[in-house]
Design a protein around this motif. Structure first.
Motif, PDB file in Angstrom:
ATOM      1  N   MET A 138      -5.389  56.112  16.010  1.00 14.36           N
ATOM      2  CA  MET A 138      -4.176  55.829  16.773  1.00 14.36           C
ATOM      3  C   MET A 138      -3.328  57.084  16.941  1.00 14.36           C
ATOM      4  SD  MET A 138      -4.461  52.708  17.616  1.00 14.36           S
ATOM      5  CE  MET A 138      -2.826  52.289  18.191  1.00 14.36           C
ATOM      6  N   LEU A 139      -3.298  57.923  15.897  1.00 17.08           N
ATOM      7  CA  LEU A 139      -2.529  59.157  16.001  1.00 17.08           C
ATOM      8  C   LEU A 139      -3.125  60.081  17.053  1.00 17.08           C
ATOM      9  CD1 LEU A 139      -0.264  60.985  14.949  1.00 17.08           C
ATOM     10  CD2 LEU A 139      -1.852  61.806  13.183  1.00 17.08           C
ATOM     11  N   GLY A 140      -4.475  60.202  17.041  1.00 16.15           N
ATOM     12  CA  GLY A 140      -5.121  61.038  18.050  1.00 16.15           C
ATOM     13  C   GLY A 140      -4.908  60.511  19.452  1.00 16.15           C
ATOM     14  N   LEU A 141      -4.978  59.197  19.623  1.00 13.38           N
ATOM     15  CA  LEU A 141      -4.739  58.597  20.932  1.00 13.38           C
ATOM     16  C   LEU A 141      -3.302  58.813  21.381  1.00 13.38           C
ATOM     17  CD1 LEU A 141      -5.717  56.875  23.306  1.00 13.38           C
ATOM     18  CD2 LEU A 141      -5.198  54.841  21.958  1.00 13.38           C
ATOM     19  N   SER A 142      -2.374  58.753  20.455  1.00 18.50           N
ATOM     20  CA  SER A 142      -0.964  58.959  20.799  1.00 18.50           C
ATOM     21  C   SER A 142      -0.715  60.394  21.252  1.00 18.50           C
ATOM     22  CB  SER A 142      -0.087  58.627  19.587  1.00 18.50           C
ATOM     23  OG  SER A 142      -0.269  57.290  19.174  1.00 18.50           O
ATOM     24  N   ILE A 143      -1.277  61.353  20.519  1.00 19.91           N
ATOM     25  CA  ILE A 143      -1.094  62.766  20.894  1.00 19.91           C
ATOM     26  C   ILE A 143      -1.717  63.047  22.255  1.00 19.91           C
ATOM     27  CG2 ILE A 143      -1.665  65.128  20.254  1.00 19.91           C
ATOM     28  CD1 ILE A 143      -1.514  64.258  17.330  1.00 19.91           C
ATOM     29  N   ALA A 144      -2.953  62.533  22.466  1.00 20.53           N
ATOM     30  CA  ALA A 144      -3.619  62.738  23.756  1.00 20.53           C
ATOM     31  C   ALA A 144      -2.834  62.083  24.884  1.00 20.53           C
ATOM     32  CB  ALA A 144      -5.039  62.191  23.689  1.00 20.53           C
ATOM     33  N   SER A 145      -2.240  60.922  24.634  1.00 20.82           N
ATOM     34  CA  SER A 145      -1.459  60.235  25.668  1.00 20.82           C
ATOM     35  C   SER A 145      -0.197  61.009  26.012  1.00 20.82           C
ATOM     36  CB  SER A 145      -1.104  58.822  25.202  1.00 20.82           C
ATOM     37  OG  SER A 145      -2.263  58.056  24.957  1.00 20.82           O
ATOM     38  N   ILE A 146       0.441  61.576  24.997  1.00 19.97           N
ATOM     39  CA  ILE A 146       1.655  62.376  25.252  1.00 19.97           C
ATOM     40  C   ILE A 146       1.329  63.593  26.111  1.00 19.97           C
ATOM     41  CG2 ILE A 146       3.400  63.816  24.145  1.00 19.97           C
ATOM     42  CD1 ILE A 146       3.354  61.869  21.791  1.00 19.97           C
ATOM     43  N   LEU A 147       0.227  64.280  25.781  1.00 20.75           N
ATOM     44  CA  LEU A 147      -0.166  65.457  26.560  1.00 20.75           C
ATOM     45  C   LEU A 147      -0.544  65.070  27.992  1.00 20.75           C
ATOM     46  CD1 LEU A 147      -2.286  67.364  23.865  1.00 20.75           C
ATOM     47  CD2 LEU A 147       0.069  67.830  24.595  1.00 20.75           C
ATOM     48  N   ALA A 148      -1.287  63.979  28.125  1.00 22.78           N
ATOM     49  CA  ALA A 148      -1.682  63.541  29.469  1.00 22.78           C
ATOM     50  C   ALA A 148      -0.466  63.131  30.289  1.00 22.78           C
ATOM     51  CB  ALA A 148      -2.670  62.376  29.356  1.00 22.78           C
TER      52      ALA A 148
END
Length: 328
Positions: free
Chosen positions: A1-11
């Motif tokens: 979930m943390l990785g998905l959150s970081i990737a979503s913020i960057l995207a």
């Protein structure tokens, strides 16, 4: 979930707010009045509450926790739910078109959108692991419940039978598996109906928390307690739970029908277990009215067997925990 959150913020930072604005405009289509907007917001809250599952399993472990740990467990569950759920919903609204947000695998679609297929696979694996953990937790909680009911003589003592090496309550486990299979079969193996039943049952269980506290305050107001909650907060929780419950049934009336069906079945079952002696007395009376049953060899001993069972049930121990001389 943390990785998905970081990737979503960057995207989101690279894509901008164009998709979010488009979803906002499309979502407002057909909402011409404030009443329609409020109704949609209320429906969203009702449906969103169904994503807070997990709290209902916590009481099964309360007796095994050290003093003061249980409130911290509930606090951590609430904090994680209040942070993760709104954040993921915002990422979905900002990065995915509104027409794909009704898909059941919406988080995996979000993962592929922001970082590619590899993180989508990881999200799917994580979902399977979390689901397995949830099933294990639910099974454990159900077995603990069956064991407590057997200790309280609501269910037969056979539910306390355990394996010699592991100590697992195999009768309770098998009963839970059979009960789950019966529900699945009775719905025609329809996962949508099973999901609806689970949603309403979860809301009903959560409603019992504040309702139990209201009854506790009414019946034992002087019972010593380390923590206290104001009556206004408790009453507000009851009203919110009732409103969410009614809102989900209003969204889909079939949920109320399925819930009533299974509720009546369980109510009938526990009514029978709670009135075993009365039912046996009626059975003995019916047996005594037919003289032929007293003469036939296979049924000649039924009367004595019924009397012995009633005597055994009446000799069961009853424990009352009181602080004063209220019991006379």
């Amino acid at each position: 979930m943390l990785g998905l959150s970081i990737a979503s913020i960057l995207a989101w930072a690279f894509a901008g707010t164009l998709q979010l604005r488009e979803n906002w405009v499309i979502g407002q289509a057909g909402l011409s009045s404030p009443a329609a907007i409020l109704k949609q917001a209320f429906n969203g809250v009702c449906i969103g509450m169904l994503g807070l599952t997990g709290f209902e399993c916590a009481p099964a472990y309360a007796a095994k926790m050290r003093l003061g740990i249980y409130p911290k467990v509930l606090r951590n569950l609430h904090i994680s739910a209040m942070i993760l759920n709104p954040m993921m919903m915002l990422f979905v609204l900002a990065l995915l078109p509104l027409n794909v947000q009704t898909e059941e695998n919406v988080l995996s679609l979000l993962a592929q959108k922001v970082a590619g297929r590899w993180i989508r696979i990881w999200v799917a694996i994580d979902a399977v692991v979390v689901l397995c953990a949830g099933v294990l937790t639910g099974t454990t909680s159900a077995c603990e419940l069956l064991a407590e009911l057997a200790h309280d003589h609501v269910l037969p003592r056979a539910f306390l039978a355990a394996l010699p090496y592991t100590g697992a309550l195999y009768v309770a486990i098998l009963s839970f598996v059979c009960f789950s299979g019966a529900i699945y079969a009775s719905t025609g193996a329809n996962l949508i109906i099973v999901s609806k039943i689970f949603s309403v049952v979860w809301l009903a269980v959560m409603t019992l928390f504040p309702l139990s506290l209201v009854l506790l305050r009414f019946s034992r107001p002087r019972l010593p307690r380390l923590s206290r909650c104001s009556f206004i907060n408790v009453l507000g929780a009851v009203l919110v739970a009732i409103a969410i419950f009614a809102g989900n049934i209003a969204i889909d009336l079939t949920i109320g029908g399925w819930f009533a069906l299974y509720f009546l079945a369980l109510f009938l079952f526990f009514s029978i277990t709670d009135n075993k002696v009365t039912i046996l007395r009626w059975a003995y009376w019916a047996y005594d009215q037919i003289p032929l049953l007293h003469q036939l060899r296979p049924t000649r001993s039924w009367g004595g067997a019924l009397i012995n069972v009633m005597k055994r049930l009446k000799r069961q121990e009853v424990c009352l925990l009181v602080r004063t001389d209220e019991v006379r």
